[in-house]
Design an enzyme around this catalytic site. Structure first.
Site, mmCIF file in Angstrom:
data_model
loop_
_atom_site.group_PDB
_atom_site.id
_atom_site.type_symbol
_atom_site.label_atom_id
_atom_site.label_comp_id
_atom_site.label_asym_id
_atom_site.label_seq_id
_atom_site.Cartn_x
_atom_site.Cartn_y
_atom_site.Cartn_z
ATOM 1 N N LEU A 27 0.788 -1.231 0.000
ATOM 2 C CA LEU A 27 0.000 0.000 0.000
ATOM 3 C C LEU A 27 0.821 1.284 0.000
ATOM 4 O O LEU A 27 0.258 2.367 0.026
ATOM 5 C CB LEU A 27 -1.018 0.014 1.149
ATOM 6 C CG LEU A 27 -1.906 -1.240 1.253
ATOM 7 C CD1 LEU A 27 -2.832 -1.130 2.445
ATOM 8 C CD2 LEU A 27 -2.688 -1.472 -0.025
ATOM 9 N N CYS A 28 2.151 1.195 -0.020
ATOM 10 C CA CYS A 28 2.975 2.396 -0.171
ATOM 11 C C CYS A 28 2.921 2.849 -1.622
ATOM 12 O O CYS A 28 2.989 2.027 -2.537
ATOM 13 C CB CYS A 28 4.431 2.118 0.200
ATOM 14 S SG CYS A 28 4.774 2.260 1.941
ATOM 15 N N HIS A 29 2.809 4.139 -1.821
ATOM 16 C CA HIS A 29 2.813 4.692 -3.168
ATOM 17 C C HIS A 29 4.247 4.735 -3.707
ATOM 18 O O HIS A 29 5.160 5.102 -2.969
ATOM 19 C CB HIS A 29 2.264 6.125 -3.160
ATOM 20 C CG HIS A 29 0.820 6.208 -2.830
ATOM 21 N ND1 HIS A 29 0.350 6.196 -1.540
ATOM 22 C CD2 HIS A 29 -0.268 6.296 -3.625
ATOM 23 C CE1 HIS A 29 -0.968 6.287 -1.553
ATOM 24 N NE2 HIS A 29 -1.371 6.348 -2.800
ATOM 25 N N MET A 68 8.131 6.216 5.197
ATOM 26 C CA MET A 68 8.392 4.783 5.035
ATOM 27 C C MET A 68 9.688 4.536 4.278
ATOM 28 O O MET A 68 10.406 3.574 4.553
ATOM 29 C CB MET A 68 7.215 4.098 4.332
ATOM 30 C CG MET A 68 5.947 4.058 5.154
ATOM 31 S SD MET A 68 6.174 3.405 6.828
ATOM 32 C CE MET A 68 6.802 1.784 6.489
ATOM 33 N N GLU A 69 10.018 5.413 3.345
ATOM 34 C CA GLU A 69 11.263 5.266 2.600
ATOM 35 C C GLU A 69 12.475 5.455 3.515
ATOM 36 O O GLU A 69 13.456 4.700 3.429
ATOM 37 C CB GLU A 69 11.293 6.249 1.424
ATOM 38 C CG GLU A 69 10.382 5.876 0.283
ATOM 39 C CD GLU A 69 8.875 6.064 0.538
ATOM 40 O OE1 GLU A 69 8.072 5.591 -0.278
ATOM 41 O OE2 GLU A 69 8.500 6.700 1.559
ATOM 42 N N ASP A 129 24.397 -8.812 7.827
ATOM 43 C CA ASP A 129 24.824 -9.833 6.862
ATOM 44 C C ASP A 129 26.336 -9.797 6.652
ATOM 45 O O ASP A 129 26.983 -10.838 6.591
ATOM 46 C CB ASP A 129 24.103 -9.636 5.529
ATOM 47 C CG ASP A 129 24.525 -10.659 4.499
ATOM 48 O OD1 ASP A 129 24.427 -11.869 4.782
ATOM 49 O OD2 ASP A 129 24.988 -10.256 3.410
#
Length: 160
Positions: A76-78, A114-115, A129
C-alpha cells in the site's frame, strides 16, 4: 495521537489511500536506528576489515537502494519520485554500535517516512549480513522516525 486508519475503508477493507487531490509539496523524512555488536566485530567493521569487505559503504548503498524500492516491499505504499536519498552510518560515542541515519526527500502528494525507515532497516540488515561471520548475536534496535516535513499533517520532530 488519535485518528482513523487510513488504509481501511468504512467496512474494514484494505485500500491504498487516494492522494490524487492532495497538493504536491516538498517532503522530507529523517529516520535512524542502531546496530550493536561485539567489540571485535565493531573494530573490524569500523576499520574496513570485515570478512566481506567495506561493510559500512555497502550498507549505506543498500539503504539508498531500499528507499527507492520501498513501494515494492511495503504493501500500500505509493511509488514516489525520490529526489534525495542519503544514508550515513557512524560509530556511536558508546561503541560497540553504529548509528544509521537516513534522509529522504521528494516533491509529491505523500510523504517519505516509510522510505527513510526502510533505508535504515535495510542498511542495518546489510551490516548484519556483512558481519555475521564475526558476531551472530548483533542486535538491531531503535529504528524510529526522527523528523518529517511537508504535507497536510505538518511537520513532526521526535522529542527524545
Amino acid at each position: 495521537m488519535t485518528g482513523t486508519l487510513t488504509h481501511q475503508d468504512a467496512d474494514g477493507r484494505i485500500r491504498m489511500v487516494d492522494v490524487g487531490d492532495k497538493d504536491e509539496t516538498e517532503r522530507r523524512a529523517i529516520a535512524s536506528g542502531r546496530i550493536t555488536m561485539s567489540p571485535a566485530a565493531f573494530a573490524a567493521i569500523r576499520d574496513g576489515q570485515g570478512p566481506k569487505g567495506d561493510a559500512l559503504k555497502t550498507a549505506e548503498l543498500a539503504g539508498i537502494m531500499a528507499a527507492k524500492k520501498t513501494s515494492d516491499l511495503i504493501p500500500l505504499c505509493h511509488p514516489l519520485p525520490i529526489t534525495k536519498a542519503k544514508v550515513m552510518i557512524n560509530a556511536s560515542a558508546t561503541a560497540p554500535d553504529f548509528i544509521i541515519r537516513a534522509e529522504v526527500s521528494t516533491r509529491g502528494r505523500t510523504g517519505v517516512e516509510m522510505e527513510a525507515l526502510t533505508a535504515v532497516s535495510v542498511a542495518a540488515l546489510t551490516l548484519y549480513d556483512m558481519a555475521k561471520a564475526l558476531d551472530k548475536s548483533m542486535t538491531i534496535s531503535d529504528i524510529v522516525l526522527d523528523e518529517k516535513t511537508g504535507g497536510k499533517s505538518g511537520d513532526y520532530r521526535r522529542n527524545d
